[in-house]
Design a protein around this motif. Structure first.
Motif, PDB file in Angstrom:
ATOM      1  N   SER A  89       1.065   4.067   0.191  1.00 37.45           N
ATOM      2  CA  SER A  89       1.783   2.530   0.816  1.00 37.45           C
ATOM      3  C   SER A  89       3.224   1.986   0.968  1.00 37.45           C
ATOM      4  O   SER A  89       3.785   1.836   1.465  1.00 37.45           O
ATOM      5  N   ARG A  94       2.686   4.406   5.342  1.00 34.06           N
ATOM      6  CA  ARG A  94       1.207   4.089   6.055  1.00 34.06           C
ATOM      7  C   ARG A  94       1.107   2.844   5.601  1.00 34.06           C
ATOM      8  O   ARG A  94       1.431   2.393   4.745  1.00 34.06           O
ATOM      9  N   GLY A  95       0.725   1.992   7.266  1.00 34.85           N
ATOM     10  CA  GLY A  95       0.294   0.722   6.512  1.00 34.85           C
ATOM     11  C   GLY A  95      -0.818  -0.533   6.198  1.00 34.85           C
ATOM     12  O   GLY A  95      -1.553   0.724   4.999  1.00 34.85           O
ATOM     13  N   ALA A  96      -1.244  -1.536   5.081  1.00 36.66           N
ATOM     14  CA  ALA A  96      -1.705  -2.122   4.343  1.00 36.66           C
ATOM     15  C   ALA A  96      -2.854  -1.422   4.953  1.00 36.66           C
ATOM     16  O   ALA A  96      -4.333  -1.906   4.141  1.00 36.66           O
ATOM     17  N   GLU A  97      -3.212  -1.889   6.551  1.00 38.81           N
ATOM     18  CA  GLU A  97      -4.634  -2.389   7.019  1.00 38.81           C
ATOM     19  C   GLU A  97      -5.649  -0.064   6.308  1.00 38.81           C
ATOM     20  O   GLU A  97      -6.727  -0.704   6.100  1.00 38.81           O
ATOM     21  N   ASP A  98      -4.119   0.864   6.495  1.00 41.26           N
ATOM     22  CA  ASP A  98      -5.186   1.932   6.397  1.00 41.26           C
ATOM     23  C   ASP A  98      -5.330   2.097   4.599  1.00 41.26           C
ATOM     24  O   ASP A  98      -6.412   2.609   4.359  1.00 41.26           O
TER      25      ASP A  98
END
Length: 127
Positions: A89, A94-98
């Motif tokens: 992160s 990479r996004g918070a959702e991933d």
């Protein structure tokens, strides 16, 4: 690989410090080292498979295998998973959702959930 070695050494230091009866000295350290190896093996298999959509399966599998070793293995799995997700992160973008989805798979495996919940169709049975 450096992270793996670092975490194994850290687990040995923590286990040798009389932190709690649950650590049981050498047993905790042995389980932590084996759990770290389980995590590394899952990562290695994930890279080898290079299979789209299999990321969460390997997260769950590594955490599951490590946690089966006992408290030391579960501890190693949590430390490694949290460090990896923090790096992803913060550094990789990479996004918070991933990250949230990865942590869900990590926790599922660590709590004894079947990693096959995340297994994508068509992933070779070798994994």
């Amino acid at each position: 690989m450096k992270l793996f070695v670092y975490l194994v050494l850290l687990s040995l230091l923590c286990a040798s410090a009389d932190m709690s009866p649950i650590f049981e000295g050498g047993r905790f350290a042995w389980d932590a080292a084996r759990g770290a190896w389980d995590m590394f093996r899952a990562y290695k298999d994930m890279r080898e498979a290079n299979y789209i959509g299999a990321d969460k399966y390997f997260h769950a599998r590594g955490n599951y295998d490590a946690a089966q070793r006992g408290p030391g293995g579960a501890w190693a799995a949590k430390v490694i998973s949290d460090a990896r997700e923090r790096w992803q992160s913060d550094v990789s973008g990479r996004g918070a959702e991933d990250t949230r989805a990865d942590q869900e798979a990590n926790e599922w495996g660590r709590s004894g959930g079947d990693p096959n919940r995340y297994r994508p169709a068509g992933l070779p049975s070798k994994y």
